[in-house]
Every structure is written in structure tokens, then in C-alpha cells.
Design a protein around this motif. Structure first.
Motif, mmCIF file in Angstrom:
data_model
loop_
_atom_site.group_PDB
_atom_site.id
_atom_site.type_symbol
_atom_site.label_atom_id
_atom_site.label_comp_id
_atom_site.label_asym_id
_atom_site.label_seq_id
_atom_site.Cartn_x
_atom_site.Cartn_y
_atom_site.Cartn_z
ATOM 1 N N VAL A 187 -66.503 -30.096 86.849
ATOM 2 C CA VAL A 187 -66.193 -28.696 86.552
ATOM 3 C C VAL A 187 -67.068 -28.197 85.408
ATOM 4 C CG1 VAL A 187 -64.380 -27.119 85.790
ATOM 5 C CG2 VAL A 187 -63.829 -28.951 87.383
ATOM 6 N N LEU A 188 -67.209 -29.046 84.372
ATOM 7 C CA LEU A 188 -68.038 -28.659 83.225
ATOM 8 C C LEU A 188 -69.495 -28.495 83.632
ATOM 9 C CD1 LEU A 188 -66.672 -30.782 80.238
ATOM 10 C CD2 LEU A 188 -66.327 -28.368 80.742
ATOM 11 N N ALA A 189 -69.923 -29.277 84.647
ATOM 12 C CA ALA A 189 -71.301 -29.165 85.115
ATOM 13 C C ALA A 189 -71.488 -27.933 85.986
ATOM 14 C CB ALA A 189 -71.689 -30.422 85.874
ATOM 15 N N GLY A 190 -70.446 -27.132 86.138
ATOM 16 C CA GLY A 190 -70.585 -25.886 86.875
ATOM 17 C C GLY A 190 -70.296 -25.999 88.356
ATOM 18 N N SER A 191 -69.539 -27.048 88.757
ATOM 19 C CA SER A 191 -69.233 -27.215 90.177
ATOM 20 C C SER A 191 -67.725 -27.318 90.358
ATOM 21 C CB SER A 191 -69.949 -28.463 90.682
ATOM 22 O OG SER A 191 -69.888 -28.511 92.086
ATOM 23 N N ALA A 192 -67.280 -27.691 91.555
ATOM 24 C CA ALA A 192 -65.850 -27.786 91.819
ATOM 25 C C ALA A 192 -65.297 -29.098 91.268
ATOM 26 C CB ALA A 192 -65.584 -27.702 93.318
ATOM 27 N N PHE A 193 -63.944 -29.166 91.136
ATOM 28 C CA PHE A 193 -63.286 -30.382 90.667
ATOM 29 C C PHE A 193 -63.629 -31.542 91.595
ATOM 30 C CE2 PHE A 193 -59.312 -32.992 90.353
ATOM 31 C CZ PHE A 193 -59.480 -33.375 89.038
#
Lengths: 274, 114
Positions: free
Chosen positions: A185-191
Motif C-alpha cells: 500500500v505504501l508503495a502505491g499499490s493495493a493491499f
């Protein structure tokens, strides 16, 4: 409900189930058929993410969120068993006396222990390439430790098995899985999305987050099985009731002994208070 | 007959439930529950089977080779491990029951006890 009534109800239900299930079977695609739409898509996705083991890809990439749920069931089940098998106030521990071990058994167990442990770790580490993974390798590694119980005695096993550490290990495995999810999520993607570099196909570093999640599950399963077996072994070996048989002193009832013909009577002999 | 493996799964399910219904010993009942659950493995793996196909692992097979369905295999895999720990939880419950009530016969467990 009487035993006869229960059996009657079961037979009615079983007949209905058998009829409906058989009808449903004829509606399923025939055994060994060509067409597997989900399977084909899963294989394509696994190859796209450079994971040679398509099953690991399904578990730790496509269905990673599902696996989190399954892992949580595992975690909760182990926690529940630990709570249930605690030593209660009216019980005490007696140190088990070492028993004589046959030299061939001792040699064999000591020889197999490191090999089995290594195989367990190998299966966890190579989960994304070859058959196996955290679930299977964890069980192998955890049971490998218990060969020491066969080879030596319970005290030796307890010495190489600091239980508190394994309880932390189990929680850490679960925690690492969730953290990996939030890292995506922090990397800008989904869980729990696969955001790590995918690596070269069929090498140890392939598959992206599959390796991380696999390792987390491996740690959790191995620690969980060690904790579970430890609690059951404690019950069997160390923990005794103040006067054994006090709990079993009541008569279980006269309907316990008649028509006991379904093969369950092999365990009931030791239930009798003596 | 090409649907035979599916009724086998149903048969295993019914055998397990029969054991649960007629059980006079909770340890036996937990074992029967495990048998009931194992019918789902048979059903899943039968659904995913494909003739003349290999395991869905491409480590040493060419990427175009025919493989069986990996989705149901993944389902069966997690089911087995989770089932094993849930069985352990149930057995722990039986251990406590034996200690507190002195019996493992489900029919003898009719009274409430604080």
C-alpha cells in the motif's frame, strides 16, 4: 434424542444428500476434462509474475488476501489450543524421568534430525520454484525438532525448544504477512499486491512478494506446530492432576457401555476409574 | 464413467458424518470430522484433474506443458494445514472436557456445570 432416532434422522438426511449430490455430479464437467478456465488464467498469471510454482503463485499472489485469512484461522486455532491446555491451579508438573532408548532408534533419530530440519527449510525456501512452500515446509521443520524426543528424552527437547521464543515466532509470522501487505500500500499499490521486482524465472529470487509471504507463513506454521505439540506433550508427559482420576471418578452413565459396537470402545477402557 | 471420483468424495463425506452421528467418544468424533473434511480434498482435486497433465510447477517442465488446475490444489493445500490446527484445537477441548467432566462421551455431557 435417542441414538436410534439420531441414526434415523441421519439416514433420511444422507439419502437426500446422496440423491442431490449424485445429480449435481452429473452436472459437473467430466473427470479429467480439457477446459479449466480458472486454472489456465492462474497459470498465465503465475508465468507473468515469474513464479515457477503456479500453486504458490495462487496462494501468495493471486489469493494472498485469502491466505491471510487462512493464516489467521491457523493463528487463532493455535492460540485457542494454548489457552485451553494451560496448566490450571489444581494441577502440578512432575519432571518426567528419562526412559531407556534403543541404541538403533537413538542413532536413527539423531541422524535424521538435521536432515529433516534441512529438508523443511529447503521446502520453505524453494516454495516459489518447486512443490512445497511455507505451509508444508513449516510442518516438516517443526516435526523434525521432535525427533530429539525420540532420540533422547523430554528434557533434551525442552532445552532446544524455548517455547516463549516460538510463541513470539508465530505472532511474528502473522505480523510479517500483514506488514508485507501494507508495504505494498505504501508503495502505491493495493493491499498485498506484488510490488517487488520479479527476478529471473525459476531462480530463488523469482516471484517478488511470494518469497516474503512464503517465508512468513513458514515461520508461523513451524512455530505454531512446535507450540501445539509442546502443549499436548506437556499434558501427556508433565502435567498431572492432584489425585489422578478425581475428574474421572463420576460414573459416565449406564448407557455408555451397551451397544458399543461402532469401534469406539478401544479408548473407553482407560476412562474407567480404578 | 467419467464422474466416478465425485461420488467417491460424497461417499467419504457421508461416512464421516455417519461416524459423527453415531460416535460415543469425542476423540472418535474429532477423527470423523477430519474424515468429513478430507472429502473436500478429494472433490477439489478431482475437479482440477486433467488427463495426461503434470503438476503445475514449471521449474523443470517447459512453460507450454499441460498442467492440472493449480487453483483447486492451492485450496486443498491451505485447507489441510488449517484443518490440522483446527483438529488440534478440538482435541484440546476434549482434553479439557475429560478433565472437568470426567467423560468423553457426548451423551453423558447433558448437565451444565459452572
Amino acid at each position: 434424542m435417542s441414538a436410534r432416532g439420531r441414526l434415523g434422522l441421519f439416514l433420511v438426511g444422507a439419502a437426500a444428500f446422496a440423491a442431490l449430490f449424485t445429480a449435481a455430479c452429473f452436472g459437473l464437467p467430466s473427470f479429467g476434462a480439457e477446459h479449466h478456465p480458472y486454472g489456465e488464467r492462474a497459470v498465465r498469471a503465475a508465468l507473468g509474475h515469474h513464479t515457477a510454482n503456479a500453486i504458490a503463485s495462487v496462494n501468495f499472489d493471486l489469493r494472498a488476501f485469502d491466505t491471510l485469512g487462512e493464516e489467521s484461522i491457523l493463528f487463532a486455532a493455535v492460540l485457542g489450543a494454548v489457552v485451553l491446555l494451560r496448566q490450571t491451579a489444581d494441577e502440578r508438573r512432575t519432571p518426567p524421568a528419562p526412559a531407556a532408548v534403543h541404541p538403533p532408534v537413538r542413532r536413527f533419530a539423531l541422524l535424521t534430525l538435521p536432515v529433516a530440519l534441512l529438508i523443511g527449510l529447503y521446502v520453505i525456501a524453494h516454495g516459489q520454484i518447486s512443490p512445497g512452500g511455507g505451509f508444508q515446509g513449516g510442518v516438516v521443520a517443526a516435526t523434525a525438532l521432535h525427533l530429539l524426543y525420540l532420540a533422547a528424552d523430554y528434557r533434551a527437547l525442552e532445552r532446544i525448544r524455548p517455547l516463549a521464543l516460538y510463541e513470539i515466532g508465530e505472532a511474528a509470522g502473522e505480523f510479517a504477512y500483514v506488514v508485507t501487505g501494507f508495504a505494498a500500500v505504501l508503495a502505491g499499490s493495493a493491499f498485498l499486491a506484488n510490488v517487488l521486482p520479479l527476478g529471473t524465472f525459476a531462480t530463488l529470487s523469482s516471484g517478488g512478494t511470494v518469497i516474503v509471504l512464503n517465508a512468513a507463513v513458514g515461520v508461523e506454521v513451524a512455530s505454531g506446530v512446535v507450540v501445539l505439540l509442546a502443549r499436548f506433550l506437556d499434558q501427556a508427559v508433565e502435567i498431572v492432576l492432584p489425585d489422578d482420576g478425581a475428574g474421572g471418578g463420576r460414573d459416565p452413565g449406564d448407557d455408555n457401555s451397551d451397544d458399543n459396537s461402532d469401534g469406539t470402545d478401544d479408548g473407553t477402557d482407560e476412562e474407567e476409574p480404578t | 464413467m467419467t464422474v466416478l471420483p465425485y461420488p467417491v468424495a460424497g461417499w467419504i463425506f457421508l461416512i464421516g458424518v455417519y461416524g459423527l452421528v453415531t460416535s460415543r467418544n469425542l476423540i472418535h468424533a474429532v477423527g470423523c470430522l477430519a474424515v468429513t473434511q478430507s472429502s473436500t480434498y478429494v472433490l477439489l482435486l478431482a475437479v482440477g484433474y486433467r488427463r495426461h497433465a503434470t503438476a503445475p510447477v514449471y521449474a523443470d517442465a517447459p512453460t507450454g506443458s499441460r498442467v492440472v488446475d493449480p487453483v483447486v490444489q492451492a485450496l486443498a493445500l491451505t485447507d489441510i494445514v488449517v484443518g490440522a490446527t483446527v483438529t488440534a484445537l478440538l482435541l484440546a477441548l476434549v482434553v479439557q472436557l475429560r478433565k472437568r467432566h470426567g467423560t468423553v462421551d457426548p451423551d453423558a455431557l447433558s448437565e451444565l456445570k459452572g
